[in-house]
Write a protein that holds these residues in place. Sequence first.
Motif, PDB file in Angstrom:
ATOM      1  N   TYR A 127      49.512  68.500 -24.896  1.00 39.31           N
ATOM      2  CA  TYR A 127      50.372  67.319 -24.830  1.00 39.31           C
ATOM      3  C   TYR A 127      49.670  66.110 -24.221  1.00 39.31           C
ATOM      4  CZ  TYR A 127      53.940  70.813 -25.841  1.00 39.31           C
ATOM      5  OH  TYR A 127      54.655  71.822 -26.418  1.00 39.31           O
ATOM      6  N   GLY A 128      48.863  66.334 -23.197  1.00 36.83           N
ATOM      7  CA  GLY A 128      48.141  65.210 -22.611  1.00 36.83           C
ATOM      8  C   GLY A 128      47.176  64.582 -23.599  1.00 36.83           C
ATOM      9  N   GLU A 129      46.440  65.409 -24.317  1.00 32.01           N
ATOM     10  CA  GLU A 129      45.514  64.910 -25.336  1.00 32.01           C
ATOM     11  C   GLU A 129      46.267  64.186 -26.443  1.00 32.01           C
ATOM     12  OE1 GLU A 129      42.579  66.759 -28.791  1.00 32.01           O
ATOM     13  OE2 GLU A 129      43.090  67.992 -27.051  1.00 32.01           O
ATOM     14  N   ALA A 130      47.419  64.747 -26.841  1.00 29.98           N
ATOM     15  CA  ALA A 130      48.218  64.109 -27.897  1.00 29.98           C
ATOM     16  C   ALA A 130      48.698  62.737 -27.452  1.00 29.98           C
ATOM     17  CB  ALA A 130      49.408  65.001 -28.248  1.00 29.98           C
ATOM     18  N   LEU A 131      49.203  62.646 -26.222  1.00 29.69           N
ATOM     19  CA  LEU A 131      49.721  61.366 -25.745  1.00 29.69           C
ATOM     20  C   LEU A 131      48.618  60.322 -25.678  1.00 29.69           C
ATOM     21  CD1 LEU A 131      52.134  59.803 -24.670  1.00 29.69           C
ATOM     22  CD2 LEU A 131      51.585  60.648 -22.378  1.00 29.69           C
ATOM     23  N   ASP A 132      47.457  60.721 -25.228  1.00 28.87           N
ATOM     24  CA  ASP A 132      46.351  59.782 -25.126  1.00 28.87           C
ATOM     25  C   ASP A 132      45.950  59.267 -26.512  1.00 28.87           C
ATOM     26  OD1 ASP A 132      44.279  58.446 -23.539  1.00 28.87           O
ATOM     27  OD2 ASP A 132      42.888  59.759 -24.591  1.00 28.87           O
ATOM     28  N   ALA A 133      45.830  60.176 -27.478  1.00 28.98           N
ATOM     29  CA  ALA A 133      45.441  59.768 -28.836  1.00 28.98           C
ATOM     30  C   ALA A 133      46.497  58.871 -29.473  1.00 28.98           C
ATOM     31  CB  ALA A 133      45.206  61.009 -29.707  1.00 28.98           C
ATOM     32  N   LEU A 134      47.762  59.207 -29.286  1.00 27.92           N
ATOM     33  CA  LEU A 134      48.837  58.420 -29.888  1.00 27.92           C
ATOM     34  C   LEU A 134      48.973  57.057 -29.223  1.00 27.92           C
ATOM     35  CD1 LEU A 134      51.366  61.337 -30.300  1.00 27.92           C
ATOM     36  CD2 LEU A 134      50.310  60.059 -32.178  1.00 27.92           C
ATOM     37  N   ASP A 135      48.760  56.998 -27.918  1.00 27.47           N
ATOM     38  CA  ASP A 135      48.789  55.704 -27.233  1.00 27.47           C
ATOM     39  C   ASP A 135      47.711  54.777 -27.782  1.00 27.47           C
ATOM     40  OD1 ASP A 135      50.955  56.105 -25.596  1.00 27.47           O
ATOM     41  OD2 ASP A 135      49.795  56.815 -23.897  1.00 27.47           O
ATOM     42  N   ARG A 136      46.510  55.337 -27.950  1.00 29.43           N
ATOM     43  CA  ARG A 136      45.414  54.510 -28.480  1.00 29.43           C
ATOM     44  C   ARG A 136      45.731  54.040 -29.888  1.00 29.43           C
ATOM     45  NH1 ARG A 136      42.127  58.647 -26.414  1.00 29.43           N
ATOM     46  NH2 ARG A 136      41.682  59.327 -28.531  1.00 29.43           N
ATOM     47  N   ALA A 137      46.294  54.921 -30.701  1.00 26.84           N
ATOM     48  CA  ALA A 137      46.604  54.549 -32.087  1.00 26.84           C
ATOM     49  C   ALA A 137      47.700  53.492 -32.134  1.00 26.84           C
ATOM     50  CB  ALA A 137      47.020  55.791 -32.876  1.00 26.84           C
ATOM     51  N   LEU A 138      48.768  53.697 -31.398  1.00 28.36           N
ATOM     52  CA  LEU A 138      49.890  52.767 -31.454  1.00 28.36           C
ATOM     53  C   LEU A 138      49.537  51.409 -30.858  1.00 28.36           C
ATOM     54  CD1 LEU A 138      52.729  55.287 -30.591  1.00 28.36           C
ATOM     55  CD2 LEU A 138      52.413  54.100 -32.767  1.00 28.36           C
ATOM     56  N   ALA A 139      48.551  51.379 -29.970  1.00 30.06           N
ATOM     57  CA  ALA A 139      48.111  50.086 -29.424  1.00 30.06           C
ATOM     58  C   ALA A 139      47.454  49.219 -30.496  1.00 30.06           C
ATOM     59  CB  ALA A 139      47.134  50.323 -28.270  1.00 30.06           C
ATOM     60  N   ILE A 140      47.000  49.832 -31.599  1.00 27.91           N
ATOM     61  CA  ILE A 140      46.362  49.076 -32.681  1.00 27.91           C
ATOM     62  C   ILE A 140      47.398  48.291 -33.481  1.00 27.91           C
ATOM     63  CG2 ILE A 140      45.003  49.329 -34.811  1.00 27.91           C
ATOM     64  CD1 ILE A 140      43.760  51.842 -33.577  1.00 27.91           C
ATOM     65  N   TRP A 141      48.638  48.774 -33.503  1.00 30.90           N
ATOM     66  CA  TRP A 141      49.689  48.170 -34.330  1.00 30.90           C
ATOM     67  C   TRP A 141      50.054  46.795 -33.775  1.00 30.90           C
ATOM     68  CZ3 TRP A 141      52.390  50.201 -38.630  1.00 30.90           C
ATOM     69  CH2 TRP A 141      53.524  49.493 -39.021  1.00 30.90           C
ATOM     70  N   ARG A 142      49.793  45.738 -34.538  1.00 25.03           N
ATOM     71  CA  ARG A 142      50.130  44.374 -34.111  1.00 25.03           C
ATOM     72  C   ARG A 142      51.303  43.807 -34.901  1.00 25.03           C
ATOM     73  NH1 ARG A 142      46.257  40.229 -34.958  1.00 25.03           N
ATOM     74  NH2 ARG A 142      45.992  41.152 -37.033  1.00 25.03           N
ATOM     75  N   GLY A 143      51.892  44.618 -35.734  1.00 26.68           N
ATOM     76  CA  GLY A 143      52.975  44.161 -36.597  1.00 26.68           C
ATOM     77  C   GLY A 143      52.812  44.782 -37.972  1.00 26.68           C
TER      78      GLY A 143
END
Length: 506
Positions: A127-143
Motif C-alpha cells: 500500500y505504501g508503494e502504491a500510494l507513492d506511485a499514484l501520488d506521483r502520477a496524479l500530480a502530473i494531471w493539470r486538467g
Amino acid sequence: MNPLEFQLFGPFEVGTADGERLDLGPRKQRAVLALLALEPGRIVSMDRLIDELWADTAPASVIGTLQAYISHLRRVLEPGRAPRTPPTILLTREPGYLLAVEPEQIDLVRFTAGTEQGRQALSRKAYGEALDALDRALAIWRGEPLAEFSAYGFAQPVIARMTELHASATEDRFEARLALGHTGSSIADLERLVEAHPYRERLWGLLALALYRAGRQADALAALRRARARLADDLGLEPGPELRRVEQAVFDQSVTLEAPPPPKVVTAGLIAREPQLRRIADRLAEAGRGQGGVLLVAGEAGIGKTRLAQAAADAAGMRVVWGRCVEADAAPAFWPWLQALRALGERAADTVRRLSSGSGDPAADPDVALFDLHERVLGTLAAEPVMVVLDDLHSADAASLRLLRYAARELHRRPMLVLATLRPEPGREPEQLADTLAALAREPGTERLRLPPFSPRDVAAYLGGADPALAEALYRRTGGNPFYLGELLRLLTASASTRSRKRSAT
C-alpha cells in the motif's frame, strides 16, 4: 535525449529544461504537434494528419499548409539549429512525420505508467508503494487532456481514456490510503468525490468503508442509502454486487471491513534505534489523522540521524519528500523547502516559482506577502498526508528557518509531519537557529528525539555478536559513534587484507 517536455494535460505546452514555454503558433499548427506527441517515436502518415485535422474540408493547398506548419514547428523546437542542418526532433519519414522523443517526455505516457505501477502495487497489498506511485502520477494531471483540441476526432478517445484512468487511479489512491489508516483525512475528500461522480459505485463503497472505520456505522449506512437512491432515481438501477456486499458487511459488522494491520516498523539493519523508529511511526500515524507537527532528531555528527530518517521514510506508508540544508552561501533562500516542493511534481510548480522569487504579491504589504507565501507553501505540502524530511537543519538559511517557525504553529492540525535532523552546534545562522528552536519548543506538535551513542552491548550487536572484549575495545576507541565505528572497522579490514596479500607474496 533532447530536454523538451510535452504537456498534453491542460493547455498544450512544450517546455525546455530551464522552464521556458515554447510558442507553438496557431491552433491548427499546435494540433499537428499534439497529434504527433500522442505517437512518440512512431510515424504518423500525412494522410492521417490531413484526415484528422481537416476531415472533409481540406483545401487544395492542404499539403503545402501542413508542410509550412512542420517547418515552423521545427524552428520552434530547435531554435539553434544551423541552416541546412537536418532536424533531430521533428523528422520526415515516409509516408509522413515522426516526433523523435522518448515516451517519458510525454506527460500522458508518464501518467499512464505511474497509474499502472500503483495498481500493480495495490494488487500486491504494497500500500505504501502504491500510494507513492499514484501520488506521483496524479500530480502530473493539470486538467483535461487535449482540452483545446476536443473538437477534433483524434482527441475524443484520448480524453475518454485518460479521464477514466484518472478516476480509477483516484479510487486506487483512496483504497491505499484507507489501508494505511488515513481514515479521518479521507472522508471529506470522498464526500466531495461522490458528489462530483455520483454514479461511480466504488467511490461510494470507499466512503462507506472510511466512515465505518472511523466508528461511524450509522453514517456509513446513510451513505449507502444515498447511493442506492441516486442510482434508482436517476438511472433506474440497483447497486452492483460489490456495493451490495459492502452494505451487507456494514450491517453485519463484518471483520472484512477492518483495516489491515499496520506495517511492522522496519529497522533496516539499524542497531539500538527501535524506540525512536516506533515513536516516529506513532507520529506518522497521528499525522495521517490530521495531527502533524515537528519531530527534531538531534545528535552529534555520525550518530545516524539521516539513516534513521531514511529507515522511517521507507516504512512511512505515506508520501515522503526530502529537503537537505547546505552550508554554502551560494544556496538560494528556502533551499530545503524548494527541494521538498519539487518532489511533488507539477502540482507544486506555481508554489516553487513563487518561493524561488522569495515573495508573494509585490503590491501587497511585505509582511502580508510573506505570510501568504508561507501559507501557500504549507498548503501545497499538507494537501495530503506527508512527511517532510529537513536534513541537517543546523545548516538551514534564515528564510527556511522562519518558514519552519510558521509551519510549526499550524502543523498540529494538518496531515504533515516535519522530521528535521540537526547537530548540537551553532549552525549557519546561530541566532536564527536558536530563536527557531526556542519557538518550536513552545508549539504543541513539537517533539525532540535524542540519538545516543552505542553502548558496548550495541557495538557487540553491530558486530553480529562478536567477542565482548573486542566490542568493549572498539567502544572505547569510537565512543559508540556508529560512523566512527564503521570507519574503524573499514580501516582494520583494509589493514588485515594488506597484511594477507604481503604474506601471500612471500
